[in-house]
Design a protein around this motif. Structure first.
Motif, PDB file in Angstrom:
ATOM      1  N   TYR A 240       0.842  -1.192   0.000  1.00  9.85           N
ATOM      2  CA  TYR A 240       0.000   0.000   0.000  1.00  9.85           C
ATOM      3  C   TYR A 240       0.874   1.238   0.000  1.00  9.85           C
ATOM      4  CZ  TYR A 240       0.965  -0.397   4.999  1.00  9.85           C
ATOM      5  OH  TYR A 240       1.583  -0.510   6.209  1.00  9.85           O
ATOM      6  N   ASP A 241       0.312   2.336  -0.423  1.00  4.88           N
ATOM      7  CA  ASP A 241       1.024   3.600  -0.568  1.00  4.88           C
ATOM      8  C   ASP A 241       1.465   4.124   0.800  1.00  4.88           C
ATOM      9  OD1 ASP A 241       1.443   6.483  -0.692  1.00  4.88           O
ATOM     10  OD2 ASP A 241       0.536   6.425  -2.679  1.00  4.88           O
ATOM     11  N   GLN A 242       2.773   4.099   1.028  1.00  2.23           N
ATOM     12  CA  GLN A 242       3.320   4.531   2.319  1.00  2.23           C
ATOM     13  C   GLN A 242       3.108   6.028   2.552  1.00  2.23           C
ATOM     14  OE1 GLN A 242       4.717   2.538   4.723  1.00  2.23           O
ATOM     15  NE2 GLN A 242       4.107   0.799   3.470  1.00  2.23           N
ATOM     16  N   GLY A 243       3.143   6.816   1.495  1.00  2.00           N
ATOM     17  CA  GLY A 243       2.910   8.255   1.624  1.00  2.00           C
ATOM     18  C   GLY A 243       1.493   8.548   2.089  1.00  2.00           C
ATOM     19  N   LEU A 244       0.520   7.848   1.519  1.00  2.00           N
ATOM     20  CA  LEU A 244      -0.869   8.015   1.941  1.00  2.00           C
ATOM     21  C   LEU A 244      -1.043   7.522   3.376  1.00  2.00           C
ATOM     22  CD1 LEU A 244      -3.778   8.822   1.425  1.00  2.00           C
ATOM     23  CD2 LEU A 244      -4.094   6.646   0.191  1.00  2.00           C
ATOM     24  N   ALA A 245      -0.374   6.433   3.713  1.00  2.00           N
ATOM     25  CA  ALA A 245      -0.444   5.930   5.093  1.00  2.00           C
ATOM     26  C   ALA A 245       0.084   6.986   6.059  1.00  2.00           C
ATOM     27  CB  ALA A 245       0.350   4.635   5.226  1.00  2.00           C
ATOM     28  N   HIS A 246       1.171   7.639   5.698  1.00  2.00           N
ATOM     29  CA  HIS A 246       1.746   8.687   6.548  1.00  2.00           C
ATOM     30  C   HIS A 246       0.777   9.867   6.687  1.00  2.00           C
ATOM     31  CE1 HIS A 246       4.786  11.171   8.439  1.00  2.00           C
ATOM     32  NE2 HIS A 246       4.491  12.130   7.563  1.00  2.00           N
ATOM     33  N   ARG A 247       0.165  10.269   5.594  1.00  2.00           N
ATOM     34  CA  ARG A 247      -0.803  11.381   5.635  1.00  2.00           C
ATOM     35  C   ARG A 247      -1.987  11.050   6.533  1.00  2.00           C
ATOM     36  NH1 ARG A 247      -2.456  12.488  -0.206  1.00  2.00           N
ATOM     37  NH2 ARG A 247      -3.564  14.269   0.695  1.00  2.00           N
TER      38      ARG A 247
ATOM     39  N   ILE B 246      -7.473  12.738  -3.965  1.00  2.00           N
ATOM     40  CA  ILE B 246      -6.977  13.031  -2.612  1.00  2.00           C
ATOM     41  C   ILE B 246      -5.581  13.650  -2.659  1.00  2.00           C
ATOM     42  CG2 ILE B 246      -8.418  11.391  -1.347  1.00  2.00           C
ATOM     43  CD1 ILE B 246      -6.053   9.387  -1.564  1.00  2.00           C
ATOM     44  N   ASP B 247      -5.282  14.302  -3.780  1.00  2.00           N
ATOM     45  CA  ASP B 247      -3.970  14.952  -3.938  1.00  2.00           C
ATOM     46  C   ASP B 247      -3.679  15.951  -2.832  1.00  2.00           C
ATOM     47  OD1 ASP B 247      -2.920  13.703  -6.150  1.00  2.00           O
ATOM     48  OD2 ASP B 247      -3.621  15.206  -7.580  1.00  2.00           O
ATOM     49  N   SER B 248      -4.654  16.769  -2.510  1.00  2.00           N
ATOM     50  CA  SER B 248      -4.424  17.802  -1.489  1.00  2.00           C
ATOM     51  C   SER B 248      -4.841  17.278  -0.119  1.00  2.00           C
ATOM     52  CB  SER B 248      -5.205  19.075  -1.816  1.00  2.00           C
ATOM     53  OG  SER B 248      -6.588  18.893  -1.562  1.00  2.00           O
ATOM     54  N   ASP B 249      -4.230  17.835   0.908  1.00  2.00           N
ATOM     55  CA  ASP B 249      -4.616  17.464   2.275  1.00  2.00           C
ATOM     56  C   ASP B 249      -6.056  17.863   2.554  1.00  2.00           C
ATOM     57  OD1 ASP B 249      -2.125  16.362   2.728  1.00  2.00           O
ATOM     58  OD2 ASP B 249      -1.334  18.139   3.731  1.00  2.00           O
ATOM     59  N   THR B 250      -6.515  18.942   1.923  1.00  2.00           N
ATOM     60  CA  THR B 250      -7.905  19.383   2.098  1.00  2.00           C
ATOM     61  C   THR B 250      -8.879  18.349   1.557  1.00  2.00           C
ATOM     62  OG1 THR B 250      -7.223  21.699   1.940  1.00  2.00           O
ATOM     63  CG2 THR B 250      -9.552  21.228   1.565  1.00  2.00           C
ATOM     64  N   GLU B 251      -8.583  17.823   0.377  1.00  2.00           N
ATOM     65  CA  GLU B 251      -9.460  16.800  -0.211  1.00  2.00           C
ATOM     66  C   GLU B 251      -9.423  15.510   0.607  1.00  2.00           C
ATOM     67  OE1 GLU B 251     -11.825  16.561  -2.864  1.00  2.00           O
ATOM     68  OE2 GLU B 251     -11.690  18.666  -2.302  1.00  2.00           O
TER      69      GLU B 251
END
Length: 115
Positions: free
Chosen positions: A3-10, A86-91
């Protein structure tokens, strides 16, 4: 499946101040549980969003959202959101907010019976 580690971190950052959230490896990805209910997850690079039945059709009409058909059959109340949605933190926060509102409306889970 990784799974996407960057998304997991966010998502971890989003939930870091919560005391009722835990992460679990599920579906070959990672799920964030709120009050012991599945809220959001990551499958590959896609957000798995538990939006609930009342939000389902509205969310399906959102750009970058589609039916969650993990089992080959659409799961009502669950959608996938592609990375573009979900590119932006707002989205990302908006999607998580929809899911969290639904999950927090559910009754508490019953304690598991001990074997």
């Amino acid at each position: 499946m990784a799974y996407d580690q960057g998304l997991a971190h966010r998502l971890t950052e989003h939930f870091e101040s919560y005391t009722d959230v835990e992460t679990k490896k599920m579906f070959g990805g990672l799920c964030f549980m709120v009050c012991e209910h599945m809220c959001v997850g990551i499958v590959g690079d896609t957000l798995m969003a538990r939006v609930g039945p009342d939000n389902y059709l509205t969310c399906l009409n959102e750009p970058h959202a589609r039916e969650m058909d993990f089992t080959g059959k659409a799961m009502k109340g669950m959608v996938y959101v592609t990375p573009e949605g979900i590119d932006s933190d707002t989205e990302l926060a908006r999607w998580v907010g929809i899911c969290e509102s639904f999950v927090r409306s559910l009754p508490p889970k019953k304690p598991k019976k001990k074997k």
